[in-house]
Design a protein around this motif. Sequence first.
Motif, PDB file in Angstrom:
ATOM      1  N   UNK A 106     -22.323  39.925   3.158  1.00 38.31           N
ATOM      2  CA  UNK A 106     -21.765  38.577   3.215  1.00 38.31           C
ATOM      3  C   UNK A 106     -21.815  38.001   4.614  1.00 38.31           C
ATOM      4  N   UNK A 112     -14.850  32.138   2.250  1.00 40.28           N
ATOM      5  CA  UNK A 112     -13.735  31.382   2.804  1.00 40.28           C
ATOM      6  C   UNK A 112     -12.793  32.257   3.618  1.00 40.28           C
ATOM      7  N   UNK A 113     -12.889  33.570   3.435  1.00 44.78           N
ATOM      8  CA  UNK A 113     -12.061  34.469   4.234  1.00 44.78           C
ATOM      9  C   UNK A 113     -12.900  34.916   5.428  1.00 44.78           C
ATOM     10  N   UNK A 114     -12.529  34.487   6.576  1.00 42.79           N
ATOM     11  CA  UNK A 114     -13.326  34.781   7.768  1.00 42.79           C
ATOM     12  C   UNK A 114     -12.961  36.143   8.337  1.00 42.79           C
ATOM     13  N   UNK A 115     -13.770  36.588   9.263  1.00 45.20           N
ATOM     14  CA  UNK A 115     -13.359  37.751  10.033  1.00 45.20           C
ATOM     15  C   UNK A 115     -14.028  39.047   9.660  1.00 45.20           C
ATOM     16  N   UNK A 116     -13.326  39.895   8.950  1.00 52.60           N
ATOM     17  CA  UNK A 116     -13.799  41.257   8.719  1.00 52.60           C
ATOM     18  C   UNK A 116     -15.093  41.286   7.900  1.00 52.60           C
ATOM     19  N   UNK A 130     -18.982  46.658   4.521  1.00 52.88           N
ATOM     20  CA  UNK A 130     -19.553  45.374   4.102  1.00 52.88           C
ATOM     21  C   UNK A 130     -18.443  44.479   3.594  1.00 52.88           C
ATOM     22  N   UNK A 131     -17.319  45.079   3.261  1.00 52.24           N
ATOM     23  CA  UNK A 131     -16.164  44.292   2.876  1.00 52.24           C
ATOM     24  C   UNK A 131     -16.106  43.933   1.410  1.00 52.24           C
ATOM     25  N   UNK A 132     -17.139  44.301   0.651  1.00 57.60           N
ATOM     26  CA  UNK A 132     -17.094  44.004  -0.786  1.00 57.60           C
ATOM     27  C   UNK A 132     -15.989  44.827  -1.435  1.00 57.60           C
ATOM     28  N   UNK A 133     -15.112  44.169  -2.205  1.00 59.80           N
ATOM     29  CA  UNK A 133     -14.010  44.919  -2.789  1.00 59.80           C
ATOM     30  C   UNK A 133     -13.660  44.433  -4.197  1.00 59.80           C
ATOM     31  N   UNK A 134     -14.488  43.559  -4.753  1.00 56.08           N
ATOM     32  CA  UNK A 134     -14.168  43.013  -6.077  1.00 56.08           C
ATOM     33  C   UNK A 134     -15.063  43.647  -7.137  1.00 56.08           C
TER      34      UNK A 134
END
Lengths: 313, 313
Positions: A106, A112-116, A130-134
């Motif tokens: 991403x 819309x969620x910035x940052x991590x 990668x931050x994918x959690x859904x």
Amino acid sequence: MATTTPKLISDKNEMRNWSRSMRAQGKLIGFVPTMGFLHAGHLSLVSQARSLCDVVAVSIYVNPGQFAPSEDLSTYPSDFQGDLRKLAALPGGVDVVFHPHNLYDYGHNSGDVAGEGGGPAASCVDGDGSGHETWVRVEKLEVGLCGKSRPILFRGVATIVTKLFNIVEPDLAVFGKKDYQQLRVIQRMVRDLDFSIKVIGAEITRESDGLAMSSRNVHLSPEERKKALSINKSLLKAKSAAEDGEVHCEKLSNLVIQCIAEAGGRIDYAEIVDQNNLEKVEQIKGPVVFCIAAWFGKVRLIDNMEINLSIGV
Amino acid sequence: MATTTPKLISDKNEMRNWSRSMRAQGKLIGFVPTMGFLHAGHLSLVSQARSLCDVVAVSIYVNPGQFAPSEDLSTYPSDFQGDLRKLAALPGGVDVVFHPHNLYDYGHNSGDVAGEGGGPAASCVDGDGSGHETWVRVEKLEVGLCGKSRPILFRGVATIVTKLFNIVEPDLAVFGKKDYQQLRVIQRMVRDLDFSIKVIGAEITRESDGLAMSSRNVHLSPEERKKALSINKSLLKAKSAAEDGEVHCEKLSNLVIQCIAEAGGRIDYAEIVDQNNLEKVEQIKGPVVFCIAAWFGKVRLIDNMEINLSIGV
């Protein structure tokens, strides 16, 4: 509408824009998601989409989200140029090949969620940041059959198909009955999440000797390939026995298990289940499907056969 | 575009057809999902959607999927006619109110998987045979804060919002920061599942005395309502203390916990967390949000306050 040279798209937004421009023109959009290394089985799905829709998009993307670290992501076969040639050679061809690089990357400040998060991700199940959690879970259908030995498989499949559906926005999608549990998981997900997409299940394509086509067949040695014919042969025997009046599933299963074991296969599961909810059946009273997974050497193959006896319930 | 009398739609397909006809006309579609019993907080979300979009749909649907059997589904307040009057009275009004009967009732032979399930469903979490089994999980963001005491809440929220997004097909959706964790769950879900929807977080609307607006406030006795002011008061104190240099979260939390406890509230949680990933913070080094849930009598209230100090990290 279709040309024989498909348009290649790797960007999500470009893919969605193409689809929306087709919809705005009143075109019915067909979609076939694949992991590439296409064989006649895949091509039959594409032809079916072609016959039912005005335009057809095929995705080629090996989804890291459905492989456990121990599984064969790194050796999953690929032949992108060959795939393109095969698709172009189909009558009517396909309109778009969607070939994204990494659907779990991403980037920084994406969404819309910035940052991590962000950065290229080799696999989204390795906790690589990668931050994918859904994840989309089809809680009952995902657990049995292949879900037993591959517990994250259908979570990964349902999630990537949701992503692809949201990017491609098709009207119709074709999935093969070879992956019978996958087909049912997707159909249930489409219903439960109110996707406006018609899901078609296409019949299994087999080699002339009966082996179900699979991208993984390429890993079989000639000897293993021969042994693997025991799957289809034993399924045909079981179907024939059922049609001759043997409705006890344990007996039918034993027949198949014995035949495959004798040929040198190692059974993962051999189960007769309800065609809709995939629950195990003791005695055939309605439409069932005999599902099998078995190892030949280092290759795990799956196959199945629907049994539709003309008995009242 | 908008008239002051919204069009009422209860059928999924009619809702989607309306949306698609708007998109075909090039209209930007705004959406505000609600559980009804609308107050000025909801109306501010609708006004924001109104100002950003060409047409606006508001859904009114109390989602059984996000209530545990022990929770207050049966007593959740409603006033459908009042809601319609309030929406019609807004400048510009709203174009559509989507008011489905039961979004988990798939009926017999609905979807592509025939057979099981169907029939009216009072709650989809009671195992009543409605057959719904697909859930969207935002696995990290769903667990803390409200997720601790309400473990199925965000599973239910993410799933119903997915369903509503797939039915309404908006371009933009507005969620309130009052439900801060919900906003982050939805934003992460939209990113991870590749929804083509812009999610806007709208500021909290408060009563003149500072109480955050909530449909559940109606259940507070006059005395409880007075005690509940301790939430906003203590949050303001904590914010002020932080701005004056107190960056240790434990000290700030204790200040708030003490203040609410003294007023007679029973704390569920009082945590200072990162604004993006909602992870607990020891010391304020970047944008944080102070999140609180507390019981006053039989009513559980939540509130929060963003703290944006001008410190470099």
